[in-house]
Design an enzyme around this catalytic site. Structure first.
Site, PDB file in Angstrom:
ATOM      1  N   ASP A   1      87.510 113.073  19.060  1.00 54.46           N
ATOM      2  CA  ASP A   1      87.583 111.807  18.311  1.00 54.46           C
ATOM      3  C   ASP A   1      88.910 111.730  17.559  1.00 54.46           C
ATOM      4  OD1 ASP A   1      86.532 109.453  17.432  1.00 54.46           O
ATOM      5  OD2 ASP A   1      85.193 110.343  15.936  1.00 54.46           O
TER       6      ASP A   1
ATOM      7  N   GLU B   1      88.557 104.360  17.615  1.00 50.96           N
ATOM      8  CA  GLU B   1      87.811 103.231  17.043  1.00 50.96           C
ATOM      9  C   GLU B   1      88.649 101.964  17.055  1.00 50.96           C
ATOM     10  OE1 GLU B   1      86.310 104.156  13.113  1.00 50.96           O
ATOM     11  OE2 GLU B   1      85.521 106.096  13.785  1.00 50.96           O
TER      12      GLU B   1
ATOM     13  N   GLU C   1      78.432 101.041  18.325  1.00 50.28           N
ATOM     14  CA  GLU C   1      77.695 101.640  17.191  1.00 50.28           C
ATOM     15  C   GLU C   1      77.175 100.568  16.241  1.00 50.28           C
ATOM     16  OE1 GLU C   1      79.832 104.666  14.972  1.00 50.28           O
ATOM     17  OE2 GLU C   1      78.275 104.761  13.427  1.00 50.28           O
TER      18      GLU C   1
HETATM   19  O1  KIV Z   1      82.551 110.588  14.352  1.00 46.24           O
HETATM   20  C1  KIV Z   1      81.517 110.361  14.978  1.00 46.24           C
HETATM   21  O2  KIV Z   1      80.602 111.192  15.074  1.00 46.24           O
HETATM   22  C2  KIV Z   1      81.404 109.060  15.615  1.00 46.24           C
HETATM   23  C3  KIV Z   1      80.038 108.606  15.975  1.00 46.24           C
HETATM   24  C4  KIV Z   1      79.197 108.378  14.777  1.00 46.24           C
HETATM   25  C5  KIV Z   1      80.088 107.423  16.828  1.00 46.24           C
HETATM   26  O3  KIV Z   1      82.376 108.402  15.789  1.00 46.24           O
END
Ligand code: KIV
Length: 290
Positions: free
Chosen positions: A87, A119, A187
């Site tokens: 992420d 995101e 989400e």
């Molecule tokens: O950081 C995370 O775990 C996420 C999820 C909640 C979608 O982006």
């Protein structure tokens, strides 16, 4: 699950076509990832939610690239045969396409991630998706409740609750797909909005709090095992009570240490041969009389 074969984007496309749901969980450390792989989880997200779950921050804003890489490496060691999504944390992709590509590359090169997630669906986010895809990597878009836009959303609230906002999400997903997003995560939206996005995309679309009409489901592992209890989103189902189990074990240990019930030497200590023990006793006597 012995000998799991790591899934690829081809498998996820096939699963979408066959209506086979993708099981997706967050993971942040070696041990948890090991159990997730054993359980046959298809995909692990090393989410920037580790800021809340592992570091106790009250948002994901402070999480750094270096922290993400450390956790992705640990997860990769724990789950060598699972598809891992790294992420992209706040400010790792917001500034320019070039920085976004360089940071996405770190997830792949240094940590062995299979894909990165970012995101948002603003003009610049769409440009980042295109740039990272053009560099040969897989990108998962993330729309709806996107905590890195928390200030603009006025907090981490459900999204797509008006007809116009819901329509914007459908459009955003299609723009991300057109820019090259290999998969999309939605989400925190009403189920009909999640399904509307799903039905209008040809790439796999997963949901976390976006209803049942998706190609797969994601949850934060620490929520669903009953570990993280600072707050619990409405869409979480608890499958365990890990926090309760830890508390039980720590409390029992504390009681036994304090009362002298633990350790029991015959059970919990190393053996020494009788002749060595006797020689040691003699040596101690001499040592003490010196
Ligand atoms: O950081 C995370 O775990 C996420 C999820 C909640 C979608 O982006």
């Amino acid at each position: 699950m012995a000998d799991v074969k790591k899934k690829t984007i081809i498998d996820f496309r096939r699963m979408k076509k066959d209506g086979e749901k993708v099981v997706y969980l967050t993971g942040y450390d070696y041990l948890t990832a090991k159990y997730e792989e054993r359980a046959g989880v298809d995909m692990i997200l090393v989410g920037d939610s580790l800021g809340n779950v592992m570091y106790g921050y009250d948002s994901t804003y402070p999480v750094t690239m270096d922290e993400m890489i450390i956790h992705c490496k640990a997860v990769r060691r724990g789950a060598p045969n699972t598809f891992i999504v790294g992420d992209m944390p706040f400010m790792s992709y917001q500034i320019s396409d070039e920085e976004a590509v360089a940071n996405a590359g770190r997830f792949v090169k240094e940590a062995g991630c299979d894909c990165v997630k970012l995101e948002g669906a603003t003009e610049s986010c769409i440009s980042r998706v295109r740039a990272i895809t053009n560099a040969g990597m897989l990108v998962m878009g993330h729309i709806g409740l996107t905590p890195q836009f928390g200030a603009q959303m006025g907090g981490n609230k459900a999204q797509g609750k008006s007809s116009s906002a819901a329509l914007r999400l459908v459009e955003a997903a299609q723009q991300l797909e057109a820019a090259g997003a290999a998969m999309i995560l939605v989400e925190g939206v009403p189920a009909i909005v999640g399904k509307a996005v799903h039905d209008r995309c040809s790439v796999p679309v997963f949901g976390i709090g976006a209803g049942s009409g998706m190609d797969g489901q994601l949850l934060i592992f620490a929520d669903m095992v009953g570990y993280f209890d600072d707050f619990t989103p409405k869409f979480v189902k608890k499958y365990g009570n890990v926090g309760g189990e830890l508390l039980k074990s720590f409390t029992a240990y504390a009681e036994e240490v304090r009362s002298g019930q633990f350790p029991i030497d015959a059970e919990h200590s190393y053996k020494i041969k009788a002749e060595e023990a006797a020689a040691f006793e003699e040596a101690l006597k001499e040592y003490d009389n010196k």
